[in-house]
Design an enzyme around this catalytic site. Sequence first.
Site, PDB file in Angstrom:
ATOM      1  CB  SER A   1      -0.847  -0.001   1.277  1.00  0.00           C
ATOM      2  OG  SER A   1      -1.485   1.251   1.447  1.00  0.00           O
TER       3      SER A   1
ATOM      4  CE1 TYR B   1      -3.976  -2.292   5.676  1.00  0.00           C
ATOM      5  CE2 TYR B   1      -3.550   0.037   5.246  1.00  0.00           C
ATOM      6  CZ  TYR B   1      -3.838  -1.240   4.790  1.00  0.00           C
ATOM      7  OH  TYR B   1      -3.974  -1.458   3.433  1.00  0.00           O
TER       8      TYR B   1
HETATM    9  N1  LIG Z   1      -8.994  -0.419  -0.371  1.00  0.00           N
HETATM   10  C1  LIG Z   1      -7.903   0.335  -0.219  1.00  0.00           C
HETATM   11  O1  LIG Z   1      -7.973   1.588  -0.162  1.00  0.00           O
HETATM   12  C2  LIG Z   1      -6.542  -0.320  -0.157  1.00  0.00           C
HETATM   13  C3  LIG Z   1      -5.408   0.505  -0.303  1.00  0.00           C
HETATM   14  C4  LIG Z   1      -4.140  -0.064  -0.244  1.00  0.00           C
HETATM   15  C5  LIG Z   1      -4.003  -1.427  -0.043  1.00  0.00           C
HETATM   16  N2  LIG Z   1      -5.102  -2.212   0.103  1.00  0.00           N
HETATM   17  C6  LIG Z   1      -4.905  -3.656   0.351  1.00  0.00           C
HETATM   18  O2  LIG Z   1      -5.566  -4.402  -0.649  1.00  0.00           O
HETATM   19  C7  LIG Z   1      -5.879  -5.698  -0.144  1.00  0.00           C
HETATM   20  C8  LIG Z   1      -7.308  -6.049  -0.516  1.00  0.00           C
HETATM   21  O3  LIG Z   1      -8.177  -5.154   0.144  1.00  0.00           O
HETATM   22  P1  LIG Z   1      -9.532  -4.602  -0.486  1.00  0.00           P
HETATM   23  O4  LIG Z   1      -9.471  -3.134  -0.376  1.00  0.00           O
HETATM   24  O5  LIG Z   1      -9.808  -5.230  -1.791  1.00  0.00           O
HETATM   25  O6  LIG Z   1     -10.555  -5.108   0.652  1.00  0.00           O
HETATM   26  P2  LIG Z   1     -11.925  -5.927   0.637  1.00  0.00           P
HETATM   27  O7  LIG Z   1     -12.808  -5.466  -0.472  1.00  0.00           O
HETATM   28  O8  LIG Z   1     -12.384  -5.851   2.039  1.00  0.00           O
HETATM   29  O9  LIG Z   1     -11.459  -7.432   0.282  1.00  0.00           O
HETATM   30  C9  LIG Z   1     -10.747  -8.209   1.218  1.00  0.00           C
HETATM   31  C10 LIG Z   1     -10.727  -9.658   0.786  1.00  0.00           C
HETATM   32  O10 LIG Z   1      -9.953 -10.393   1.738  1.00  0.00           O
HETATM   33  C11 LIG Z   1     -10.757 -11.395   2.368  1.00  0.00           C
HETATM   34  N3  LIG Z   1     -10.396 -11.481   3.775  1.00  0.00           N
HETATM   35  C12 LIG Z   1     -10.528 -10.520   4.728  1.00  0.00           C
HETATM   36  N4  LIG Z   1     -10.132 -10.993   5.918  1.00  0.00           N
HETATM   37  C13 LIG Z   1      -9.749 -12.275   5.717  1.00  0.00           C
HETATM   38  C14 LIG Z   1      -9.282 -13.290   6.581  1.00  0.00           C
HETATM   39  N5  LIG Z   1      -9.150 -13.092   7.892  1.00  0.00           N
HETATM   40  N6  LIG Z   1      -8.974 -14.516   6.048  1.00  0.00           N
HETATM   41  C15 LIG Z   1      -9.141 -14.745   4.722  1.00  0.00           C
HETATM   42  N7  LIG Z   1      -9.582 -13.805   3.860  1.00  0.00           N
HETATM   43  C16 LIG Z   1      -9.899 -12.587   4.359  1.00  0.00           C
HETATM   44  C17 LIG Z   1     -12.199 -10.912   2.158  1.00  0.00           C
HETATM   45  O11 LIG Z   1     -13.149 -11.974   2.171  1.00  0.00           O
HETATM   46  P3  LIG Z   1     -13.887 -12.435   3.563  1.00  0.00           P
HETATM   47  O12 LIG Z   1     -14.234 -11.183   4.290  1.00  0.00           O
HETATM   48  O13 LIG Z   1     -15.063 -13.256   3.114  1.00  0.00           O
HETATM   49  O14 LIG Z   1     -12.887 -13.271   4.286  1.00  0.00           O
HETATM   50  C18 LIG Z   1     -12.099 -10.306   0.765  1.00  0.00           C
HETATM   51  O15 LIG Z   1     -12.143 -11.306  -0.214  1.00  0.00           O
HETATM   52  C19 LIG Z   1      -5.586  -5.649   1.358  1.00  0.00           C
HETATM   53  O16 LIG Z   1      -4.345  -6.265   1.627  1.00  0.00           O
HETATM   54  C20 LIG Z   1      -5.516  -4.157   1.650  1.00  0.00           C
HETATM   55  O17 LIG Z   1      -4.687  -3.881   2.756  1.00  0.00           O
HETATM   56  C21 LIG Z   1      -6.381  -1.690   0.050  1.00  0.00           C
END
Ligand SMILES: NC(=O)c1ccc[n+]([C@@H]2O[C@H](COP(=O)([O-])OP(=O)(O)OC[C@H]3O[C@@H](n4cnc5c(N)ncnc54)[C@H](OP(=O)(O)O)[C@@H]3O)[C@@H](O)[C@H]2O)c1
Length: 264
Positions: A139, A152
């Site tokens: 990130s 985080y």
């Molecule tokens: N959104 C942002 O602004 C942003 C920015 C920078 C980096 N990121 C990174 O991008 C990645 C994906 O995030 P996203 O934004 O796409 O979030 P998201 O829409 O909440 O998706 C998260 C995914 O991870 C799964 N997950 C969550 N907790 C889990 C657990 N304990 N065990 C197994 N699977 C789990 C969720 O499914 P379930 O809940 O069904 O388990 C879902 O499929 C993360 O690493 C996040 O830190 C996000």
Amino acid sequence: MNKTALITGGTSGIGLELAKLFAKDGYKLIIVARDQQELDTTQSLLKQQSGVEVITIAKDLFNPESAAELYAEVRAKGIAVDVLVNNAGQGQYGHFADADLQRLLAIIQLNVSSLVALTHPFLNDFIARGEGKILNLSSIASKVPGPWQAVYHGTKAFVQSFTESIRSEVKDKGITVTALLPGVTDTDFFNKADMNSSKVVQDKDQMADPADVAKDGYDALMSGDDMIVSGMKNKMQVGMAAVTPDSMLADSMKKQQEPAKKDK
Ligand SMILES: NC(=O)c1ccc[n+]([C@@H]2O[C@H](COP(=O)([O-])OP(=O)(O)OC[C@H]3O[C@@H](n4cnc5c(N)ncnc54)[C@H](OP(=O)(O)O)[C@@H]3O)[C@@H](O)[C@H]2O)c1
């Protein structure tokens, strides 16, 4: 034979968009998340869109045993994974001192320990085969201290450093390791992190589309790049961060991430 990609968190947000890109290119997929119903829905969607084989494995990567169990289940199915995408991750909004410590430790388990525990056996398989690719979800938070999200940001700093380190260790072995650094992206992340009151998520128009972020990451992974910051504004922010003292960055982030309405 089709190559196989394993994506943690492949049911939502950036992980789902990555899964669509792999499927479009004919990859067989293993998608991992906690919710079996979401996994089934995603499996149907991907099969409908691209006709590829999609295997679902329900695992909670908050649990310390889950990464080893997941690797064992993949081995038991006799599948050789070609691409590992460590995407599942969560955050928690709020001041560190006020937070639920168990929740913060679970986030370290998910974002750091489970990522390491999953990478280790798959990387060894890749080394034995002389090929393989890894994409780690870092990130832009990895580049700046993050008051209101102290743990985080710390986990993502780990992911960024770890990614660059192991990439260097294996770069002569036919393996590439890539970090994707998104900025604020329109996914469910902020709901899970109790972060909807923060200033940074008030303006949906300013948020990146997860499909664009995934495409940047997918292209960098396929090119074997070490890292990609997704989005011009985020590239500039990371560039500025590199020449700004950490104490100034921390104070600036504190203002940017505070609640929009001062109700605390
Ligand atoms: N959104 C942002 O602004 C942003 C920015 C920078 C980096 N990121 C990174 O991008 C990645 C994906 O995030 P996203 O934004 O796409 O979030 P998201 O829409 O909440 O998706 C998260 C995914 O991870 C799964 N997950 C969550 N907790 C889990 C657990 N304990 N065990 C197994 N699977 C789990 C969720 O499914 P379930 O809940 O069904 O388990 C879902 O499929 C993360 O690493 C996040 O830190 C996000």
